[in-house]
Scaffold this motif. Structure first.
Motif: not given
Length: 418
Positions: A20, A32, A34, A203, A205, A372
């Motif tokens: 992360v 954040l 990832k 966040s 991802v 997250l």
């Protein structure tokens, strides 16, 4: 224990490998990111700390969130949806007790377009009067519809009882009379109040390279106004005396819903309490299911849960039964919660269920992004997403039994009867 170790190892292999990358912009926005490897999908969640706290009219934040996807000064609602759906993704916005949440998914090649639309949603929402009128009616209909469902009708009354005098006293949908009175100016002012950089977590991802998207993401959120939302009242209320409220409504079922004190989410006891609640009311191996449904034949359904909220922590326990059994079901639910004798096997099963559910809930990039951001916005820090299974696995049987005696002494209950 072997099963728990296997689940933890599988979690690490499946989700722990992606590093992360954390950024904090000058305006306070925390980002954040990832990296994952797959078919080119990217998912994200924007959390804005606010929810029901500090609302001048109950339901204002929820309504404001709904309107975010209905149009901006630059894009229609069709344009907003198309920017994500053209790549097989989606976008939605909603509000809970403690935050506004914007979820989105797209392909990596659609991220630039998606971010452009998200910027317009954040910085120049239209909040058109026509959309406002329509969504107000939709929310009012949703409020009325909830009253037709026994558990939600009971929760409406239990909120007013157990959270009296706090922001949680009314659900995020609000009060019908308040929603009806909300003006466009109310919505504009509310959005200006809550969109503050220090209270925003983004966040993401997905199958991107951080260095290739970082500047684009920074630019997208750098215009969020700096500062923090001032509307939070740091107030905890606890159950100090047993109380039962009986409510009449048409129907063919009795509903029992009880609230019990619980540890603060910031307490180390919270992890032990999660295991306790799972042992009491999560699934067919739980005490409530075995005692109320299998042995006594009360329940159409029965369970317990411990929601993560900033203030006034509670455990809730529910059972639905036939009208003639309502009183005895209420007595026995309280007895099971407070006095059932847990075994070491009950606790082992509870821990396995929690970790297993947690693992299964991480199967999509959107849920990974959600967790997250959720842990970050709730004050745990995003690293809790990595630590949580281990914290649950380390809970001891002795501590679970101790918390059952310590926290569940007092209750407030609502019994809904025909």
């Amino acid at each position: 224990m072997i099963a728990l170790l296997f689940l933890l190892m599988l979690f690490t292999l499946s989700f722990g490998g992606g590093k992360v990358h954390e950024l904090v912009l000058d305006n306070g926005v925390k980002i954040l990111m990832k990296e994952t490897h797959g078919s080119g999908i990217v998912s994200g969640v924007i959390f804005i700390k606010s929810g029901v706290h500090g609302e001048k009219k109950r339901g204002l934040t929820y309504l404001t969130a709904l309107l975010l996807t209905k149009g901006t000064k630059k894009y229609t609602s069709y344009d907003i949806a198309s920017a994500f759906e053209d790549y097989g993704g989606s976008i939605s916005a909603s509000a809970t007790d403690d935050y506004v949440e914007i979820d989105f998914a797209t392909k990596v090649e659609g991220l630039k377009r998606g971010l452009e639309v998200l910027q317009s949603m954040l910085y120049e929402p239209a909040f058109n009067q026509e959309d406002l009128n329509r969504e107000k009616m939709n929310v009012i209909n949703a409020i009325r519809s909830k009253r037709e469902r026994g558990m939600e009708f009971a929760m409406e009354h239990l909120r007013a009882l157990t959270f009296k005098g706090t922001a949680y006293e009314v659900s995020p949908l609000g009060k019908e009379e308040d929603v009806n009175s909300i003006s466009r100016q109310d919505v504009i002012e509310r959005w200006g109040e809550i969109l503050k950089g220090e209270d925003v977590v983004v966040s993401l991802v997905g199958d991107f390279k951080t260095q290739q998207v970082e500047s684009m993401i920074k630019e997208a959120f750098s215009k969020v106004p700096s500062g923090a939302y001032k509307g939070f009242e740091h107030k905890d209320v606890y159950i100090e005396a047993d109380e039962i409220q009986k409510v009449k409504r048409p129907g063919a079922q009795a509903t029992v819903l009880c609230a019990f004190n619980a540890p603060s989410i910031k307490s180390e006891d919270a992890f032990t309490f999660k295991v306790l609640v799972s042992a009491l009311g999560n699934g067919m191996t739980s005490k409530l299911f075995k005692e109320l449904r299998e042995k006594r034949g009360y329940a159409y359904a029965t369970y317990a849960y411990y929601p993560t909220r900033y203030f006034s922590p509670r455990m809730f326990a529910y059972v639905g039964t036939s009208p003639e059994k309502g009183e005895s079901a209420l007595e026995d639910l309280i007895k099971v919660v407070q006095s059932s004798e847990l075994t070491e096997e009950d606790v082992k099963l509870a821990k396995s269920k929690i970790i297993g559910d947690f693992l299964l809930d991480h199967q999509t990039r959107l849920k990974q992004a959600w967790y997250l951001g959720f842990y970050e916005i709730m004050g745990f820090g995003w690293k809790m997403d990595e630590m949580y299974p281990d914290k649950i696995a380390k809970v001891s049987f002795e501590d679970v039994v101790k918390l059952q005696k310590e926290y569940l002494k007092k209750y407030q209950c609502v019994l809904v009867e025909p």
